[in-house]
Each structure stands twice: as structure tokens, then as C-alpha cells.
Scaffold this active site. Sequence first.
Site, mmCIF file in Angstrom:
data_model
loop_
_atom_site.group_PDB
_atom_site.id
_atom_site.type_symbol
_atom_site.label_atom_id
_atom_site.label_comp_id
_atom_site.label_asym_id
_atom_site.label_seq_id
_atom_site.Cartn_x
_atom_site.Cartn_y
_atom_site.Cartn_z
ATOM 1 N N ASP A 90 0.760 -1.320 0.144
ATOM 2 C CA ASP A 90 -0.023 -0.070 -0.060
ATOM 3 C C ASP A 90 1.093 1.148 0.016
ATOM 4 O O ASP A 90 2.186 1.196 0.672
ATOM 5 C CB ASP A 90 -0.904 0.001 1.251
ATOM 6 C CG ASP A 90 -2.101 1.019 0.875
ATOM 7 O OD1 ASP A 90 -2.084 1.827 0.138
ATOM 8 O OD2 ASP A 90 -2.887 0.948 1.916
ATOM 9 N N ALA A 193 -11.638 3.495 1.054
ATOM 10 C CA ALA A 193 -12.351 4.244 2.092
ATOM 11 C C ALA A 193 -13.460 3.745 2.546
ATOM 12 O O ALA A 193 -14.526 4.525 3.022
ATOM 13 C CB ALA A 193 -12.622 5.714 1.552
ATOM 14 N N CYS A 278 -9.413 -25.125 15.370
ATOM 15 C CA CYS A 278 -7.904 -24.767 15.333
ATOM 16 C C CYS A 278 -7.165 -25.527 16.330
ATOM 17 O O CYS A 278 -7.686 -25.695 17.473
ATOM 18 C CB CYS A 278 -7.734 -23.380 14.723
ATOM 19 S SG CYS A 278 -7.334 -22.358 16.303
HETATM 20 N N1 GUN Z 1 -6.346 1.043 3.252
HETATM 21 C C1 GUN Z 1 -7.497 1.147 3.864
HETATM 22 N N2 GUN Z 1 -8.305 2.080 3.131
HETATM 23 C C2 GUN Z 1 -7.652 2.281 2.191
HETATM 24 C C3 GUN Z 1 -7.731 3.213 1.013
HETATM 25 O O1 GUN Z 1 -8.770 3.875 0.575
HETATM 26 N N3 GUN Z 1 -6.805 3.630 0.183
HETATM 27 C C4 GUN Z 1 -5.676 2.760 0.377
HETATM 28 N N4 GUN Z 1 -4.485 3.070 -0.423
HETATM 29 N N5 GUN Z 1 -5.237 2.227 1.336
HETATM 30 C C5 GUN Z 1 -6.462 1.892 2.120
HETATM 31 ZN ZN ZN Z 2 -9.312 -21.492 17.103
#
Ligand code: GUN
Ligand code: ZN
Length: 482
Positions: A90, A193, A278
Site C-alpha cells: 500500500d 475508504a 483450530c
Molecule cells: N487502506 C484502507 N483503505 C484504504 C484506501 O482507501 N486506500 C489505500 N491506498 N489504502 C487503504
Molecule cells: Zn481457534
Amino acid sequence: MAITFESLYSDIAGRCGKLTVSKKTIKTPALLPVINPHLQLITPKEIQSMGVEALITNAYIFSQSSQYRERVLNEGLHHVLDFDGVIMTDSGSFQLSVYGQVSVSNIETLSFQRDIGSDIWVPLDIPTSPASDHETSETELAITMKRLAEAKSVFGDEAPIAGPVQGGIFSDLRERAGREVSGLGFSFCAIGAVVPLMESYRYRDLVSVIMAAKRSLSPSACVHLFGAGHPSMFALATAMGCDLFDSAAYALYAKDGRYMTTHGSYKIHELTELPCPCSVCRLNTAEELQKAPDRERLLALHNLHVTVAEISRIRQAIIDGTLWELVDERCRGHPQLLAGYRQLLRCAPALEERDRVSKRRFFYRGNESCSRTEILRYQNMLRRLRLRKNILIAFNGETRDGYDDILFFKPPFGPYVKELRETFPIGQSEVPEWDEAMVSRACRGIRILVETHPESCVTVACSRRWKPIVLSEVSGCEVLTE
Ligand code: GUN
Ligand code: ZN
């Protein structure tokens, strides 16, 4: 280099498929556990041994870390994390939404993600808050779209870049975002988002946002749902066509002493039993788990087991064609999930277009089942039936003389000719004793038949109990009671 996605089985709008990046292929739906290099409760190797094929980590953390920055640039991300599966990174966007600003540009973060050997890169999108008004959401979406266009023009069409879909809580903006992201040629899209919606249990809004984005995204695109980590909502999201989930929830919940199940979470000290197969739960009692010095790690392991098992269950449900039953089951775990499920059922006309023709079975599970795609599909098919002048619809299955065509009746679908008795859904559906909701839904099938066969004269033979329902749902037919 490019990202390719192939759907092999589908159910509702959900898919079981293959995602290929950097010559590595993973099965979808898939969970990408979030790895924070600074706090690894469970190592990527251990995670891999649980059948996980892909991870997600945050490039921004690596780029800002004095401990990791040079190492990851020199040795590569896969070596540093000791993981040879797919790694998605990310950008700093999540930090952007939490802290308001980040010290990298779009091109800088993408170049860094390329340089450390990430398999899937994420541009610097703007995760718009659900509290933002239409104007702000539109302005922020425009910035996100400019950055996606910039990413394509700088790195080219073949670069493995995800296209985030933003637009706040506004369906028109989400739909526009989906259309523009697909228009730019992204074959891997990420709906963003949505974390604040999930954190506040706004599943109805979540469904609206995802359905709006999916309406205009290319059906061949692989769809990631950013930050979705509770297994109770995977089935719901998969039914809409989300293929990948990423989550830190397994670790965040563990840190908070929370024990996940597919129908919700418990505080670990509330449990006297551990209702899970588990290894953590079979090798420890609830009391031992509460008191264990490595409680956080054990809870994270259990949470991850539950999460990964749910993904397997969803894949099997898609192959069998029983995803509606699973969604129904999971969405009983919380009233707001039920609200999300009901919103999904309101979208049945759009989902029906993607749904498959035949399934293993249809189990009736109460009123909600009356809105399922299979019923819509079946009743639309009734328009094409070729029928003669005098038609009898016999609720109890008994034929009578004097009719050209005799149809039988199966709620919640409607009338059927005997040739359809063994075919889906008539032959593979299991319903309990008839109730008002299912009979009334099935009467819509009679109404469609009457409306689309104006040359025919339709007679319904039913018991006194159903006569008022038939009369209120269908005009223009004769009713005989037994
Ligand atoms: N991680 C959680 N939500 C988002 C998002 O809207 N954009 C990005 N890039 N990472 C995220
Ligand atoms: Zn468990």
C-alpha cells in the site's frame, strides 16, 4: 508484468478465480494478511504454512524506517519478509487518511514500490471520509483520478498497479470512479475508504458503495476491498464481486484480547469454552488462553485460522452454487449485517445478470430468500413459455379436465410445466411448509404469466387459505377453491 485475472466459477456476482502477477498465480477469493515489519506476531512463513498465498504490507512504513529502508531497497521485499508468494504494497494513503499528510508524492511511492520488488503497487489515492459532503468527495476523487492517470503515463500499461476506487459515500461518484478506473485500463481495482463504514457497522452504506462501484467497473477486473478483515462480512462482499480482502484485524483484535468467530467476536475473558477446531483452541482451554504469556500471538493465530477457513468455505460455496445460503447464514450475526444483506437483496436485478444458471440447490431460509436472484431469473423465464388458450395452475398438483395446459406451483418460484420439474430451481429447491411470504412471491410468477400471455385464460386452483393472496397479487385470473 501485467496483472491478469481469470474467473473459473461464479455464484451471484462472486467469483472463484486465478490472479496472476509476476508469474505467480493465487486462488481467489483470497485474504491478504497485513504485515507490519515492526511488529510481527506471526511470521510471513507461518502465515504461508496456513495456506495463505499473498500478503499486503505498507510501503510507506518501509520507506520511513531507518531500520528497513536501505535493506529493503538492497535485498528486496520478498527477501526481507522471507516470503516468496505475492506481496502487495500500500502507498501512504492510509496514513494520509489518519494523519492528514504524508511526506511522499504519488510518483515517489510508486517508484519505491517498484524498486523494492513489490508485486502489486498502489498509487497515492485519497481515502475520502464518509463524513465528507458531495463537493469535497468529488474534489478528492478528481485528485485521485489525476494520480491514477499519472501512474499509467509514467509507468506504462504493463506495470502492476492497482486502481483505487474512491468517491466517499456517494453512489454517483463511486459509479463515476469505477467507470474512469476501468477506462484508464486498470485490470486490478481496489475499493477504498470503506474502513470507517465497517468500523461503525454501516453495512447498508457499504453495500450501496460497492454495488455502485461494481456497476461500472469492468466485470473482468479483479476487485480488492481495502481493509475488510472481519470474516463475518466476507461472504456478503464476495457476493457483490469482491475478490480480495486485506486485513490487520486478526492482529488488531488479538492485541485487544478479542476472539473472532464467523458470526462476531468475543472478549477472551467472556469465554469459558473455545468453540473452534483450530490447533490453538484444541491445545488450550479458555482459561489457559486467557492466562497464556503469549496470549496475543495465540489469539492472532486463532483469528487468522478463522479468517482463512472462511475464505475456503466461500470458495467451496461458489463452486457449489450455495453462496446465497452462506450470505444468509453470516448476515444473521449482527442486525446491521442483516441490513446490509437486505440492501444486497434490493440489488437483485443487477446481481441476477451475473448469477449462474444452475446450482446445486436452493434452500429456503425465510422471508429474505424470497428476494433471491434465482426467483427473479425463474419468473423472467416464464415470459417465454409457449402456452395455449385455457391454462390451469394447480396448487395441489391435481390435474382437471378441460384445460389445454396444466401447470403446477412451487413457492417461492411460481407456476411450472411438468417438463421443468427436474430442472433448477424447481427440482433442486427445498422449502418448508408454505407460508404467506413465499406464496405471495410465487403469485408474482402467475401475474407475469397472465400479463405476458394476454391470449390465454388463466385459472388457479388452490385451497381457501391462499385464495386472498392470489386475488391480491394477480388480477385477471379465475380462482377455484378445493
Ligand atoms: N487502506 C484502507 N483503505 C484504504 C484506501 O482507501 N486506500 C489505500 N491506498 N489504502 C487503504
Ligand atoms: Zn481457534
